[in-house]
Design an enzyme around this catalytic site. Structure first.
Site, mmCIF file in Angstrom:
data_model
loop_
_atom_site.group_PDB
_atom_site.id
_atom_site.type_symbol
_atom_site.label_atom_id
_atom_site.label_comp_id
_atom_site.label_asym_id
_atom_site.label_seq_id
_atom_site.Cartn_x
_atom_site.Cartn_y
_atom_site.Cartn_z
ATOM 1 N N THR A 130 -8.842 8.046 0.856
ATOM 2 C CA THR A 130 -8.441 9.178 1.695
ATOM 3 C C THR A 130 -8.214 10.465 0.911
ATOM 4 O O THR A 130 -7.812 10.427 -0.260
ATOM 5 C CB THR A 130 -7.134 8.828 2.443
ATOM 6 O OG1 THR A 130 -6.483 10.030 2.871
ATOM 7 C CG2 THR A 130 -6.142 8.104 1.537
ATOM 8 N N GLU A 132 -5.789 12.254 1.283
ATOM 9 C CA GLU A 132 -4.355 12.341 0.947
ATOM 10 C C GLU A 132 -4.127 12.100 -0.540
ATOM 11 O O GLU A 132 -3.105 12.499 -1.088
ATOM 12 C CB GLU A 132 -3.554 11.313 1.750
ATOM 13 C CG GLU A 132 -3.175 11.746 3.143
ATOM 14 C CD GLU A 132 -2.205 12.921 3.161
ATOM 15 O OE1 GLU A 132 -1.126 12.816 2.568
ATOM 16 O OE2 GLU A 132 -2.529 13.951 3.755
ATOM 17 N N TYR A 154 2.176 6.907 1.149
ATOM 18 C CA TYR A 154 0.831 6.573 1.646
ATOM 19 C C TYR A 154 -0.219 7.007 0.627
ATOM 20 O O TYR A 154 -1.134 6.255 0.299
ATOM 21 C CB TYR A 154 0.596 7.274 2.994
ATOM 22 C CG TYR A 154 -0.831 7.159 3.488
ATOM 23 C CD1 TYR A 154 -1.255 6.021 4.159
ATOM 24 C CD2 TYR A 154 -1.744 8.195 3.276
ATOM 25 C CE1 TYR A 154 -2.574 5.910 4.594
ATOM 26 C CE2 TYR A 154 -3.051 8.093 3.708
ATOM 27 C CZ TYR A 154 -3.457 6.943 4.374
ATOM 28 O OH TYR A 154 -4.751 6.841 4.795
ATOM 29 N N LYS A 158 -2.592 4.417 -1.485
ATOM 30 C CA LYS A 158 -4.052 4.474 -1.335
ATOM 31 C C LYS A 158 -4.744 4.706 -2.682
ATOM 32 O O LYS A 158 -5.862 4.269 -2.902
ATOM 33 C CB LYS A 158 -4.436 5.577 -0.341
ATOM 34 C CG LYS A 158 -4.285 5.153 1.122
ATOM 35 C CD LYS A 158 -5.418 4.205 1.506
ATOM 36 C CE LYS A 158 -5.403 3.860 2.985
ATOM 37 N NZ LYS A 158 -6.522 2.982 3.364
#
Ligand code: G4F
Length: 348
Positions: A130, A132, A154, A158
């Site tokens: 991602t 992010e 998160y 990830k």
């Protein structure tokens, strides 16, 4: 013989669109589903029903937290391709559940990779990474070479999944690819994410079903694309001779504020902002009605201020090309939610 694809996280937005795409390509699709009680299963099927593919998918109970379950699934399904989409994917929740999120989004992919290495080493593997992970990025646009700076549990969970994928590819020759996807949305997006929250809430306000839409940071910028375009890119990554990492992004960045304005326009409102910061409000000029209010409780402990991706590598190597742009995406979501609210059929 038809190739078999195992999709973990089949109940999510991407799981549904990817399953639809792979069925269209002639695959046998097996969907991994995490459920805590049999009563919850009907809700988990909703997206598959919306796409009218629920009867075409074999479902298996699957949980990334449980290695025995992962191994049993690989042994029985014998997948040719594995798409690891299962995750705790809500960034805001990861601040409240950092350890659970790391367990599922970080150690989970590692468990799955280790099981693939031992049981199905020739299977092709896709890890849902991602944007992010770029977090507080120092350069723009972000591509495969941009340094990572995650800003949430998160994001760092990830990042573990991403590096585990790279490492298992380099150490053991697994055909494991990591797709670094920027935000991708659709009418099947979960209601907790900002785009869907906006379109569903404004549709509800229009039909007298909700008073006001409360939002956090209006200035955050995201690179939003259509999920249907992005799942095709996942598949294209696994068709390459060499596994690799690819960014998928639209290349355009818009603020949350601009998403609200576009959605409001599509739904027939004439939005005007008054006040500033935590006291900002969005009013419908025509009716004088309050539509949007800022609620500081929705601010995140650390924010990703701006993301914009460069997907040149995917476009050149995979031939990936998104078809739906920002305005069309907002229109698609706003119209779908207005239809659902009007027909009293908001299920997803
Ligand atoms: O829609 P969001 O919750 O998505 P976010 O945090 O960008 O993460 C999504 O995209 C990632 C890809 O980069 C995925 F990996 C991840 O799983 C997920 O799909 O929030 C977008 C922005 C944030 O800056 C947030 O602070 O919108 C801002 N925002 C403002 N008000 C809000 C709200 N977000 C949510 N969810 N709800 C609000 O009321």
């Amino acid at each position: 013989m038809a190739r078999t694809a195992l999709i973990t996280g089949i109940s999510g937005q991407d799981g549904a669109y990817l399953a639809q795409f792979l069925l269209g390509m002639g695959y046998r699709v097996v969907g991994g589903l995490r459920r805590s009680s049999s009563g919850a299963i009907a809700r988990l099927h909703e997206r598959l029903h919306e796409l009218q593919i629920a009867d075409d998918i074999a479902l298996v109970d699957f949980d990334l937290a449980e290695i025995t379950n992962i191994m049993r699934t690989l042994e029985t399904v014998k997948p040719d391709e594995i798409y690891n989409l299962a995750a705790q994917s809500f960034v805001a929740l990861s601040f409240d559940q950092p350890i659970y999120t790391t367990e599922v989004d970080g150690v989970g992919p590692l468990r799955l990779l280790e099981a693939v290495r031992q049981l199905t080493p020739t299977a092709r593997f896709y890890q849902a990474s991602t944007s992010e992970m770029f977090g507080k990025a120092r350069t723009a646009p972000q591509d495969e070479t941009t340094p990572f700076y995650p800003r949430s549990p998160y994001g760092f969970a990830k990042l573990l999944g991403h590096w585990a994928t790279v490492n298992y590819r380099e150490s053991y020759g697994l055909r494991a690819s990591s797709g670094i996807l920027f935000n991708h949305e659709s009418p099947l997006r979960g209601r907790e994410f900002v785009t869907r929250k906006i379109t569903l809430s404004l549709a509800r306000i229009k039909h007298g079903d909700l008073d006001v839409l409360e939002l956090g940071n209006l200035e955050a910028k995201r690179d939003w694309g259509f999920a249907g375009d992005y799942v095709k890119g996942m598949w294209q990554m696994l068709q390459q001779d060499e596994a690799d990492d690819f960014v998928l992004a639209s290349g355009e960045s818009h603020t949350v504020r601009s998403f609200v304005e576009t959605a409001a326009r599509r739904l027939g409102f004439d939005l005007e902002w008054v006040g500033a910061g935590a006291y900002e409000r969005g009013i419908d000029r025509r009716s004088g009605k309050l539509l949007v209010r800022v609620n500081p409780a929705l601010y995140r402990p650390a924010e990703v201020d701006a993301l914009v991706g460069n997907s040149k590598k995917a476009r050149q190597v995979l031939g990936w090309q998104p078809a739906i742009g920002f305005d069309e995406l907002v229109t698609l979501m706003a119209e779908a939610d207005e239809r659902r609210v009007r027909d009293n059929s908001v299920r997803v």
